[in-house]
Design a protein around this motif. Structure first.
Motif, PDB file in Angstrom:
ATOM      1  N   GLU A 195       0.813  -1.215   0.000  1.00  0.00           N
ATOM      2  CA  GLU A 195       0.000   0.000   0.000  1.00  0.00           C
ATOM      3  C   GLU A 195       0.849   1.269   0.000  1.00  0.00           C
ATOM      4  O   GLU A 195       0.496   2.252  -0.641  1.00  0.00           O
ATOM      5  CB  GLU A 195      -0.934  -0.008   1.209  1.00  0.00           C
ATOM      6  CG  GLU A 195      -1.994  -1.114   1.156  1.00  0.00           C
ATOM      7  CD  GLU A 195      -2.923  -1.045   2.343  1.00  0.00           C
ATOM      8  OE1 GLU A 195      -2.708  -0.172   3.220  1.00  0.00           O
ATOM      9  OE2 GLU A 195      -3.859  -1.866   2.411  1.00  0.00           O
ATOM     10  N   GLN A 196       1.967   1.273   0.726  1.00  0.00           N
ATOM     11  CA  GLN A 196       2.748   2.511   0.824  1.00  0.00           C
ATOM     12  C   GLN A 196       4.066   2.464   0.073  1.00  0.00           C
ATOM     13  O   GLN A 196       4.788   3.445   0.021  1.00  0.00           O
ATOM     14  CB  GLN A 196       3.009   2.859   2.292  1.00  0.00           C
ATOM     15  CG  GLN A 196       3.804   1.817   3.064  1.00  0.00           C
ATOM     16  CD  GLN A 196       3.910   2.209   4.529  1.00  0.00           C
ATOM     17  OE1 GLN A 196       3.189   3.081   5.015  1.00  0.00           O
ATOM     18  NE2 GLN A 196       4.823   1.580   5.250  1.00  0.00           N
ATOM     19  N   GLY A 197       4.391   1.330  -0.529  1.00  0.00           N
ATOM     20  CA  GLY A 197       5.595   1.247  -1.340  1.00  0.00           C
ATOM     21  C   GLY A 197       6.845   0.947  -0.543  1.00  0.00           C
ATOM     22  O   GLY A 197       6.799   0.524   0.616  1.00  0.00           O
ATOM     23  N   PHE A 198       7.999   1.211  -1.177  1.00  0.00           N
ATOM     24  CA  PHE A 198       9.285   0.860  -0.573  1.00  0.00           C
ATOM     25  C   PHE A 198      10.354   1.818  -1.102  1.00  0.00           C
ATOM     26  O   PHE A 198      10.449   2.031  -2.313  1.00  0.00           O
ATOM     27  CB  PHE A 198       9.645  -0.586  -0.933  1.00  0.00           C
ATOM     28  CG  PHE A 198      10.908  -1.098  -0.303  1.00  0.00           C
ATOM     29  CD1 PHE A 198      10.884  -1.753   0.915  1.00  0.00           C
ATOM     30  CD2 PHE A 198      12.130  -0.928  -0.944  1.00  0.00           C
ATOM     31  CE1 PHE A 198      12.050  -2.230   1.494  1.00  0.00           C
ATOM     32  CE2 PHE A 198      13.296  -1.403  -0.380  1.00  0.00           C
ATOM     33  CZ  PHE A 198      13.261  -2.062   0.840  1.00  0.00           C
ATOM     34  N   GLY A 199      11.131   2.417  -0.225  1.00  0.00           N
ATOM     35  CA  GLY A 199      12.205   3.290  -0.679  1.00  0.00           C
ATOM     36  C   GLY A 199      12.467   4.436   0.278  1.00  0.00           C
ATOM     37  O   GLY A 199      11.885   4.517   1.371  1.00  0.00           O
ATOM     38  N   PHE A 200      13.348   5.337  -0.150  1.00  0.00           N
ATOM     39  CA  PHE A 200      13.753   6.443   0.712  1.00  0.00           C
ATOM     40  C   PHE A 200      12.612   7.439   0.956  1.00  0.00           C
ATOM     41  O   PHE A 200      12.554   8.068   2.020  1.00  0.00           O
ATOM     42  CB  PHE A 200      14.962   7.158   0.105  1.00  0.00           C
ATOM     43  CG  PHE A 200      16.219   6.337   0.151  1.00  0.00           C
ATOM     44  CD1 PHE A 200      16.918   6.177   1.343  1.00  0.00           C
ATOM     45  CD2 PHE A 200      16.691   5.715  -0.986  1.00  0.00           C
ATOM     46  CE1 PHE A 200      18.067   5.418   1.405  1.00  0.00           C
ATOM     47  CE2 PHE A 200      17.848   4.947  -0.947  1.00  0.00           C
ATOM     48  CZ  PHE A 200      18.544   4.793   0.253  1.00  0.00           C
ATOM     49  N   ASN A 201      11.716   7.593  -0.002  1.00  0.00           N
ATOM     50  CA  ASN A 201      10.565   8.479   0.215  1.00  0.00           C
ATOM     51  C   ASN A 201       9.685   7.950   1.344  1.00  0.00           C
ATOM     52  O   ASN A 201       9.222   8.722   2.204  1.00  0.00           O
ATOM     53  CB  ASN A 201       9.737   8.607  -1.066  1.00  0.00           C
ATOM     54  CG  ASN A 201      10.429   9.460  -2.108  1.00  0.00           C
ATOM     55  OD1 ASN A 201      11.276  10.289  -1.779  1.00  0.00           O
ATOM     56  ND2 ASN A 201      10.076   9.270  -3.373  1.00  0.00           N
ATOM     57  N   VAL A 202       9.476   6.647   1.346  1.00  0.00           N
ATOM     58  CA  VAL A 202       8.687   6.021   2.410  1.00  0.00           C
ATOM     59  C   VAL A 202       9.386   6.199   3.753  1.00  0.00           C
ATOM     60  O   VAL A 202       8.757   6.511   4.769  1.00  0.00           O
ATOM     61  CB  VAL A 202       8.467   4.521   2.109  1.00  0.00           C
ATOM     62  CG1 VAL A 202       7.756   3.844   3.277  1.00  0.00           C
ATOM     63  CG2 VAL A 202       7.666   4.342   0.840  1.00  0.00           C
ATOM     64  N   MET A 203      10.683   5.983   3.753  1.00  0.00           N
ATOM     65  CA  MET A 203      11.472   6.141   4.985  1.00  0.00           C
ATOM     66  C   MET A 203      11.316   7.556   5.550  1.00  0.00           C
ATOM     67  O   MET A 203      11.114   7.741   6.759  1.00  0.00           O
ATOM     68  CB  MET A 203      12.942   5.856   4.682  1.00  0.00           C
ATOM     69  CG  MET A 203      13.888   6.050   5.858  1.00  0.00           C
ATOM     70  SD  MET A 203      15.627   5.992   5.348  1.00  0.00           S
ATOM     71  CE  MET A 203      15.777   7.591   4.493  1.00  0.00           C
TER      72      MET A 203
END
Length: 210
Positions: A45-53
């Motif tokens: 649902e929210q994805g994966f990566g530095f933006n999510v972090m």
């Protein structure tokens, strides 16, 4: 007839190759575990990566994960020299047992903190890594204080004042790599990491599912 310098150079090249293979093999093991952890914690649902972090406020846990992963990598790459360095603290426990315990905790916690931060995941796996980070730094502080108050530390000027010269030459944070002499300066670093780890663990566990 082969000259001695040539033989020494050949042996040196072989040692470098062995060291490189150990580093690459241990790095591969960490990469595989990181991949497994990423799959386990991936949130579609929210994805994966530095933006999510960044959006989930997990930048500091990511930084702590980098530190712990590097610590585990250094130990995993050359365990036997690391065990010998642990023995210099003269703790009444087998040095290999202490070393393996650190390696196991760091091998789990470091990559999980990295991948969990990128996934924005506050689940049980991530929370267990936070607990592991607390145990890790608590054990480091205990080991450092044992050596410090046992008279095995260098002075603040990094001089060994023991007549037998048996001061701890390597605090063992990164295994045999990046060796630092045990001194008050190592304890100062430990305090900083304690503060970071407590902040990270409190944030993760308070929002987690453990």
């Amino acid at each position: 007839m082969v000259s001695c310098p040539y033989i020494l150079m050949e042996d040196d090249n072989k040692n470098r190759l062995v060291t490189l293979l150990k580093c690459l093999t241990s790095l591969l093991a960490i990469a595989v575990w990181s991949f497994v952890a990423a799959i386990a914690m991936d949130n579609d649902e929210q994805g994966f990566g530095f933006n999510v972090m960044w959006e989930t406020g997990l930048t500091v846990p990511f930084i702590l994960g980098v530190l712990i992963t590097l610590q585990g990598w250094g130990k995993l790459a050359s365990p036997l020299p690391y065990f010998r360095d642990v023995g210099a603290f003269q703790v009444p426990l087998p040095s290999w047992l202490i070393g393996v315990s650190f390696m196991a905790v760091e091998f789990y916690s470091g990559p999980v903190l990295l991948m969990g931060s990128l996934a924005g995941e506050y689940g049980a796996i991530f929370s267990c890594a936070a607990v592991g980070a607390l145990l890790d730094i608590a054990a480091y502080v205990t080991l450092s204080l044992y050596g410090f108050f046992g008279g095995l530390a260098y002075s603040w000027k990094l001089r060994c004042e023991r007549e037998d010269g048996l001061c701890v030459k390597n605090c063992t944070c990164f295994g045999q790599y990046g060796a630092q002499k045990l001194s008050v300066w190592v304890l100062v670093q430990d305090v900083l990491v304690v503060l970071e780890t407590v902040f990270v663990a409190a944030r993760i566990i308070s929002r987690g599912k453990i």
